[in-house]
Motif scaffolding. Sequence first.
Motif, PDB file in Angstrom:
ATOM      1  N   GLY A  71       0.828  -1.194   0.000  1.00 28.13           N
ATOM      2  CA  GLY A  71       0.000   0.000   0.000  1.00 28.13           C
ATOM      3  C   GLY A  71       0.860   1.241   0.000  1.00 28.13           C
ATOM      4  O   GLY A  71       1.802   1.354  -0.778  1.00 28.13           O
ATOM      5  N   GLY A  72       0.555   2.171   0.913  1.00 29.01           N
ATOM      6  CA  GLY A  72       1.294   3.420   0.980  1.00 29.01           C
ATOM      7  C   GLY A  72       2.710   3.238   1.497  1.00 29.01           C
ATOM      8  O   GLY A  72       3.162   2.126   1.784  1.00 29.01           O
ATOM      9  N   ALA A  73       3.388   4.354   1.654  1.00 30.83           N
ATOM     10  CA  ALA A  73       4.801   4.329   2.036  1.00 30.83           C
ATOM     11  C   ALA A  73       5.021   3.695   3.405  1.00 30.83           C
ATOM     12  O   ALA A  73       6.049   3.063   3.651  1.00 30.83           O
ATOM     13  CB  ALA A  73       5.363   5.756   2.019  1.00 30.83           C
ATOM     14  N   LEU A  74       4.054   3.834   4.322  1.00 28.39           N
ATOM     15  CA  LEU A  74       4.243   3.344   5.686  1.00 28.39           C
ATOM     16  C   LEU A  74       3.746   1.917   5.896  1.00 28.39           C
ATOM     17  O   LEU A  74       4.149   1.265   6.865  1.00 28.39           O
ATOM     18  CB  LEU A  74       3.524   4.275   6.677  1.00 28.39           C
ATOM     19  N   THR A  75       2.879   1.435   5.016  1.00 27.77           N
ATOM     20  CA  THR A  75       2.266   0.117   5.227  1.00 27.77           C
ATOM     21  C   THR A  75       3.290  -1.014   5.312  1.00 27.77           C
ATOM     22  O   THR A  75       3.254  -1.819   6.257  1.00 27.77           O
ATOM     23  CB  THR A  75       1.236  -0.181   4.131  1.00 27.77           C
ATOM     24  N   PRO A  76       4.234  -1.140   4.361  1.00 20.46           N
ATOM     25  CA  PRO A  76       5.205  -2.237   4.463  1.00 20.46           C
ATOM     26  C   PRO A  76       6.049  -2.184   5.728  1.00 20.46           C
ATOM     27  O   PRO A  76       6.298  -3.215   6.357  1.00 20.46           O
ATOM     28  CB  PRO A  76       6.064  -2.060   3.205  1.00 20.46           C
ATOM     29  N   SER A  77       6.510  -0.985   6.096  1.00 17.41           N
ATOM     30  CA  SER A  77       7.374  -0.886   7.271  1.00 17.41           C
ATOM     31  C   SER A  77       6.615  -1.225   8.545  1.00 17.41           C
ATOM     32  O   SER A  77       7.157  -1.851   9.466  1.00 17.41           O
ATOM     33  CB  SER A  77       7.976   0.527   7.369  1.00 17.41           C
ATOM     34  N   ARG A  78       5.340  -0.848   8.618  1.00 19.66           N
ATOM     35  CA  ARG A  78       4.534  -1.195   9.798  1.00 19.66           C
ATOM     36  C   ARG A  78       4.321  -2.696   9.883  1.00 19.66           C
ATOM     37  O   ARG A  78       4.386  -3.287  10.970  1.00 19.66           O
ATOM     38  CB  ARG A  78       3.188  -0.472   9.729  1.00 19.66           C
ATOM     39  N   ALA A  79       4.060  -3.314   8.745  1.00 16.34           N
ATOM     40  CA  ALA A  79       3.868  -4.769   8.736  1.00 16.34           C
ATOM     41  C   ALA A  79       5.150  -5.484   9.140  1.00 16.34           C
ATOM     42  O   ALA A  79       5.127  -6.451   9.910  1.00 16.34           O
ATOM     43  CB  ALA A  79       3.416  -5.221   7.352  1.00 16.34           C
ATOM     44  N   LEU A  80       6.290  -5.025   8.640  1.00 18.20           N
ATOM     45  CA  LEU A  80       7.575  -5.635   8.996  1.00 18.20           C
ATOM     46  C   LEU A  80       7.852  -5.494  10.484  1.00 18.20           C
ATOM     47  O   LEU A  80       8.335  -6.434  11.133  1.00 18.20           O
ATOM     48  CB  LEU A  80       8.701  -5.008   8.180  1.00 18.20           C
ATOM     49  N   ALA A  81       7.550  -4.323  11.031  1.00 18.93           N
ATOM     50  CA  ALA A  81       7.774  -4.106  12.461  1.00 18.93           C
ATOM     51  C   ALA A  81       6.909  -5.055  13.297  1.00 18.93           C
ATOM     52  O   ALA A  81       7.365  -5.606  14.305  1.00 18.93           O
ATOM     53  CB  ALA A  81       7.472  -2.654  12.824  1.00 18.93           C
ATOM     54  N   ALA A  82       5.654  -5.266  12.861  1.00 20.05           N
ATOM     55  CA  ALA A  82       4.757  -6.152  13.603  1.00 20.05           C
ATOM     56  C   ALA A  82       5.201  -7.602  13.531  1.00 20.05           C
ATOM     57  O   ALA A  82       4.925  -8.391  14.439  1.00 20.05           O
ATOM     58  CB  ALA A  82       3.334  -6.013  13.065  1.00 20.05           C
ATOM     59  N   LEU A  83       5.907  -7.970  12.442  1.00 22.29           N
ATOM     60  CA  LEU A  83       6.336  -9.357  12.251  1.00 22.29           C
ATOM     61  C   LEU A  83       7.713  -9.642  12.836  1.00 22.29           C
ATOM     62  O   LEU A  83       8.131 -10.799  12.888  1.00 22.29           O
ATOM     63  CB  LEU A  83       6.343  -9.694  10.758  1.00 22.29           C
ATOM     64  N   ALA A  84       8.422  -8.614  13.266  1.00 17.49           N
ATOM     65  CA  ALA A  84       9.794  -8.799  13.753  1.00 17.49           C
ATOM     66  C   ALA A  84       9.849  -9.761  14.932  1.00 17.49           C
ATOM     67  O   ALA A  84      10.710 -10.658  14.986  1.00 17.49           O
ATOM     68  CB  ALA A  84      10.405  -7.446  14.121  1.00 17.49           C
ATOM     69  N   GLY A  85       8.936  -9.600  15.894  1.00 16.89           N
ATOM     70  CA  GLY A  85       8.942 -10.475  17.063  1.00 16.89           C
ATOM     71  C   GLY A  85       8.665 -11.935  16.722  1.00 16.89           C
ATOM     72  O   GLY A  85       9.447 -12.826  17.094  1.00 16.89           O
ATOM     73  N   PRO A  86       7.558 -12.223  16.018  1.00 17.17           N
ATOM     74  CA  PRO A  86       7.304 -13.614  15.624  1.00 17.17           C
ATOM     75  C   PRO A  86       8.439 -14.226  14.802  1.00 17.17           C
ATOM     76  O   PRO A  86       8.739 -15.413  14.949  1.00 17.17           O
ATOM     77  CB  PRO A  86       6.018 -13.502  14.795  1.00 17.17           C
ATOM     78  N   LEU A  87       9.079 -13.429  13.952  1.00 20.34           N
ATOM     79  CA  LEU A  87      10.196 -13.951  13.162  1.00 20.34           C
ATOM     80  C   LEU A  87      11.357 -14.374  14.052  1.00 20.34           C
ATOM     81  O   LEU A  87      12.007 -15.391  13.811  1.00 20.34           O
ATOM     82  CB  LEU A  87      10.663 -12.900  12.152  1.00 20.34           C
ATOM     83  N   ARG A  88      11.621 -13.597  15.080  1.00 20.71           N
ATOM     84  CA  ARG A  88      12.734 -13.935  15.979  1.00 20.71           C
ATOM     85  C   ARG A  88      12.442 -15.190  16.789  1.00 20.71           C
ATOM     86  O   ARG A  88      13.345 -15.944  17.130  1.00 20.71           O
ATOM     87  CB  ARG A  88      13.029 -12.756  16.915  1.00 20.71           C
ATOM     88  N   ARG A  89      11.145 -15.417  17.100  1.00 26.09           N
ATOM     89  CA  ARG A  89      10.786 -16.572  17.923  1.00 26.09           C
ATOM     90  C   ARG A  89      10.622 -17.859  17.121  1.00 26.09           C
ATOM     91  O   ARG A  89      10.717 -18.955  17.679  1.00 26.09           O
ATOM     92  CB  ARG A  89       9.485 -16.278  18.679  1.00 26.09           C
ATOM     93  N   ALA A  90      10.367 -17.738  15.837  1.00 22.87           N
ATOM     94  CA  ALA A  90      10.068 -18.919  15.025  1.00 22.87           C
ATOM     95  C   ALA A  90      11.269 -19.840  14.907  1.00 22.87           C
ATOM     96  O   ALA A  90      12.397 -19.394  14.708  1.00 22.87           O
ATOM     97  CB  ALA A  90       9.610 -18.487  13.638  1.00 22.87           C
ATOM     98  N   ARG A  91      11.029 -21.115  15.059  1.00 21.15           N
ATOM     99  CA  ARG A  91      12.079 -22.122  14.871  1.00 21.15           C
ATOM    100  C   ARG A  91      12.057 -22.720  13.471  1.00 21.15           C
ATOM    101  O   ARG A  91      12.991 -23.389  13.063  1.00 21.15           O
ATOM    102  CB  ARG A  91      11.919 -23.232  15.910  1.00 21.15           C
ATOM    103  N   ARG A  92      10.941 -22.492  12.751  1.00 22.13           N
ATOM    104  CA  ARG A  92      10.842 -22.983  11.383  1.00 22.13           C
ATOM    105  C   ARG A  92       9.952 -22.026  10.600  1.00 22.13           C
ATOM    106  O   ARG A  92       8.903 -21.600  11.071  1.00 22.13           O
ATOM    107  CB  ARG A  92      10.249 -24.396  11.364  1.00 22.13           C
ATOM    108  N   LEU A  93      10.388 -21.673   9.387  1.00 18.59           N
ATOM    109  CA  LEU A  93       9.614 -20.824   8.498  1.00 18.59           C
ATOM    110  C   LEU A  93       9.154 -21.640   7.299  1.00 18.59           C
ATOM    111  O   LEU A  93       9.922 -22.414   6.733  1.00 18.59           O
ATOM    112  CB  LEU A  93      10.445 -19.631   8.008  1.00 18.59           C
ATOM    113  N   VAL A  94       7.898 -21.443   6.919  1.00 15.73           N
ATOM    114  CA  VAL A  94       7.351 -22.061   5.714  1.00 15.73           C
ATOM    115  C   VAL A  94       7.013 -20.937   4.747  1.00 15.73           C
ATOM    116  O   VAL A  94       6.223 -20.043   5.091  1.00 15.73           O
ATOM    117  CB  VAL A  94       6.092 -22.895   6.017  1.00 15.73           C
TER     118      VAL A  94
END
Length: 351
Positions: A71-94
């Motif tokens: 979407g707009g300029a801020l949408t991707p960065s906000r989504a990435l920020a929200a996913l940072a924690g789950p990404l760090r905790r995940a032991r496997r990515l699909v």
Amino acid sequence: MSDDACAQTLAFAESPVQLLNTLEWAHTTGPGGFTVVILPPHDPTSRGQLRRMAQLARDSGCRVLWREARGGALTPSRALAALAGPLRRARRLVIGDPFSHYLQVLLSMARDCDIVVVDDGTATMEFTAQLARGERLVRWHRPQARGPRAMLFAPVARRAVRRLTPAAGRSVEVFTVMPVQAMEGITVSANSFSWTRSRFGPPRLTGGADLVGTSLVETGVLHEDGYTAAVAALVREHGITRYFAHRKESGEKLRRLSREARVEIVRPDLPLELVARRGPIGSKILSFPSTVVHTLPHVLSDTDVEVVVCDVAESLFTERVTERASGFLATVTSTARGAHGLAPPRSAAPQ
């Protein structure tokens, strides 16, 4: 199910087919439940299919998160920020599309965890070949990107490739229905569509013939005029009554096909594999080189449906198509015929 249990495996889906194959992987080899993050594209057809697939995922015990990442300029960065924690905790990515720049960014943010790549179409064949050669990941129908933006993204792309390469303490699995190039350290698991067959069907057969559409015109690979003429010829020669549109086909092109090829256009509300399994479906299904010539023989293995793969005449290719791209389509066709015994149509499309 607790959030911690769901966070052990984190799946990302940008298309309905990716989510379908993630569910197939979970049914065959995965845990009972995990978190699926849906990163929807803009086009309404894909979004509608993803919403329906999301409900199937919930019904199968998955936790589903819908995240607007475009979407707009801020949408991707906000989504990435929200996913940072789950990404760090995940032991496997699909993941389903290692060529996606957005997913490459997510891979670069993730911890050093196990990776599973599920099919997002025939591109899986090219992914394993490029990875084995140590190349930057580029879709088969696109040239190598150049310029300032490509240079800025290059470190992210290299980090993503490293994440997708097996190493000590990190496994990489490719769960696929495609014939892929073997690579040392990568586990290749076969997708037989057992979840789809156990969940739906077998379908009622109409006795007629259906044609599967392709978005190769929209991606600049085929001329629209030539493609329209080829479809019209197949309709006449095989008595085709329905044309199952690809979710990325334009409405304008589909209206032209309806008018000039005199065929009913069907916009599927789910991936074609599920539509075919639920039925009703033609006793003969024709398709140009695409994912379905590898998937439908598995999905419909307990039926009498005949799947036919059509060659693409050289005259249909646009001037921008490289030898690599036309060779890739030929490989899709030849491997499907070799693996599943699919025949070409008895009459050739116009040359």
